[in-house]
Design a protein around this motif. Sequence first.
Motif, short mmCIF file in Angstrom:
data_model
loop_
_atom_site.label_atom_id
_atom_site.label_comp_id
_atom_site.label_asym_id
_atom_site.label_seq_id
_atom_site.Cartn_x
_atom_site.Cartn_y
_atom_site.Cartn_z
N ALA A 19 -70.51 2.65 30.64
CA ALA A 19 -69.18 2.05 30.53
C ALA A 19 -68.79 1.89 29.06
CB ALA A 19 -69.16 0.69 31.23
N ILE A 20 -69.75 1.50 28.22
CA ILE A 20 -69.48 1.34 26.79
C ILE A 20 -69.16 2.70 26.17
CG2 ILE A 20 -70.52 0.76 24.55
CD1 ILE A 20 -72.13 -1.38 26.01
N ARG A 21 -69.92 3.71 26.54
CA ARG A 21 -69.70 5.06 26.00
C ARG A 21 -68.30 5.55 26.39
NH1 ARG A 21 -72.87 8.49 23.63
NH2 ARG A 21 -74.83 7.47 24.18
N GLU A 22 -67.90 5.23 27.61
CA GLU A 22 -66.57 5.66 28.08
C GLU A 22 -65.48 4.94 27.29
OE1 GLU A 22 -63.91 5.42 32.15
OE2 GLU A 22 -66.09 5.38 32.32
N GLN A 23 -65.69 3.67 26.99
CA GLN A 23 -64.69 2.87 26.28
C GLN A 23 -64.61 3.23 24.79
OE1 GLN A 23 -61.77 0.26 25.57
NE2 GLN A 23 -62.66 0.23 27.61
N PHE A 24 -65.77 3.40 24.14
CA PHE A 24 -65.81 3.60 22.70
C PHE A 24 -66.11 5.03 22.26
CE2 PHE A 24 -67.41 -1.04 22.48
CZ PHE A 24 -66.11 -1.52 22.37
N GLY A 25 -66.70 5.82 23.15
CA GLY A 25 -67.12 7.16 22.77
C GLY A 25 -68.54 7.20 22.25
N PHE A 26 -69.18 6.04 22.14
CA PHE A 26 -70.57 5.95 21.69
C PHE A 26 -71.14 4.62 22.15
CE2 PHE A 26 -68.29 3.51 18.58
CZ PHE A 26 -69.17 2.61 18.02
N VAL A 27 -72.47 4.49 22.12
CA VAL A 27 -73.12 3.23 22.44
C VAL A 27 -73.58 2.62 21.11
CG1 VAL A 27 -75.03 2.08 23.63
CG2 VAL A 27 -73.89 4.04 24.70
N PRO A 28 -72.95 1.53 20.68
CA PRO A 28 -73.35 0.91 19.40
C PRO A 28 -74.83 0.52 19.39
CG PRO A 28 -71.27 -0.02 20.20
CD PRO A 28 -71.83 0.83 21.30
N ASN A 29 -75.49 0.74 18.26
CA ASN A 29 -76.92 0.39 18.11
C ASN A 29 -77.21 -1.06 18.48
OD1 ASN A 29 -77.55 2.94 17.12
ND2 ASN A 29 -77.20 2.36 15.00
N PHE A 30 -76.22 -1.89 18.31
CA PHE A 30 -76.31 -3.33 18.59
C PHE A 30 -76.90 -3.61 19.99
CE2 PHE A 30 -74.19 -7.27 20.06
CZ PHE A 30 -74.42 -8.13 18.99
N PHE A 31 -76.52 -2.80 20.98
CA PHE A 31 -76.95 -3.08 22.36
C PHE A 31 -78.34 -2.55 22.71
CE2 PHE A 31 -72.28 -3.47 22.63
CZ PHE A 31 -72.24 -4.82 22.92
N PHE A 166 -77.22 -9.22 12.06
CA PHE A 166 -78.07 -9.52 10.91
C PHE A 166 -79.50 -9.81 11.35
CE2 PHE A 166 -74.15 -10.85 8.43
CZ PHE A 166 -74.28 -9.87 7.46
N GLY A 167 -79.64 -10.61 12.39
CA GLY A 167 -80.97 -10.99 12.87
C GLY A 167 -81.79 -9.81 13.36
N LEU A 168 -81.10 -8.85 13.98
CA LEU A 168 -81.78 -7.65 14.50
C LEU A 168 -82.05 -6.62 13.42
CD1 LEU A 168 -79.68 -7.12 17.76
CD2 LEU A 168 -82.04 -7.95 17.65
N GLY A 169 -81.34 -6.73 12.30
CA GLY A 169 -81.44 -5.70 11.26
C GLY A 169 -80.79 -4.41 11.73
N THR A 170 -79.66 -4.56 12.42
CA THR A 170 -79.00 -3.41 13.04
C THR A 170 -78.52 -2.40 12.00
OG1 THR A 170 -78.24 -4.90 14.77
CG2 THR A 170 -77.27 -2.71 14.72
N VAL A 171 -78.90 -1.16 12.20
CA VAL A 171 -78.51 -0.06 11.30
C VAL A 171 -77.10 0.39 11.69
CG1 VAL A 171 -79.05 2.30 10.60
CG2 VAL A 171 -80.90 0.69 11.08
N PRO A 172 -76.18 0.51 10.72
CA PRO A 172 -74.82 0.94 11.05
C PRO A 172 -74.80 2.26 11.83
CG PRO A 172 -74.88 0.12 8.82
CD PRO A 172 -76.32 0.18 9.30
N ASP A 173 -73.87 2.33 12.78
CA ASP A 173 -73.71 3.54 13.59
C ASP A 173 -73.04 4.65 12.79
OD1 ASP A 173 -74.42 2.37 16.36
OD2 ASP A 173 -72.90 0.99 15.61
N PHE A 174 -72.28 4.26 11.77
CA PHE A 174 -71.51 5.21 10.98
C PHE A 174 -71.65 4.89 9.50
CE2 PHE A 174 -69.39 4.43 15.01
CZ PHE A 174 -69.29 5.71 15.52
#
Length: 200
Positions: A19-31, A166-174
């Motif tokens: 559903a996220i991929r359909e909405q945004f075109g990608f799945v953010p690393n955050f999830f 920040f807590g996860l150290g999430t790497v930017p998707d772009f």
Amino acid sequence: MTYLKNPPFDEKDFPSFAAIREQFGFVPNFFPEQIRRPDLMEAQINLMGTILLKDGALLRQQKEYIFLVCSAANLSTYCVTAHCEIVRMLKLEGPEPEQIAVDHVHAKISIADKALLNFCTKLNDQSAKIDAGDVETLRTYGFSEQQILEAIVTTGFARFANVVAFGLGTVPDFENRKIAEALGKAKALDRSTDVASAAG
């Protein structure tokens, strides 16, 4: 490199990712970084759907702008770069999303939207200083009680997402050089101010 060690996973095991991929075109690393607690991840996805994605009192563009200015104020490179791309993918007309994030005051948007973003920035940065006068200012620009409530909740959700990223150290998707440079300078200034305060 993220801070938590997550097991390999199959996207098919997480229907919400489709559903996220359909909405945004990608799945953010955050999830995917939160798959060890699918219940928490799903709760956040549902919140995002309700606050940001569903039609509400505010336009989707206004909510994305709130997310951008608050994330930039919190120096969240991850969230700002992700939402810059989302604004482009949604083909939302208006100034470049980077302009909104870094300097909405001089962006070519309505005076009412500038007032809305000023309010949300103050709420994000100085929550304890918000008073009835700040809300009344929004009313003078024509914002309804529902719209003001939605702006407040969107600001809170942006701050929540920034803290988790920040807590996860999430790497930017772009990669976004403009945002990396602008927020990198702000972070450096923040650090030098902290050092000066500690020395004084």
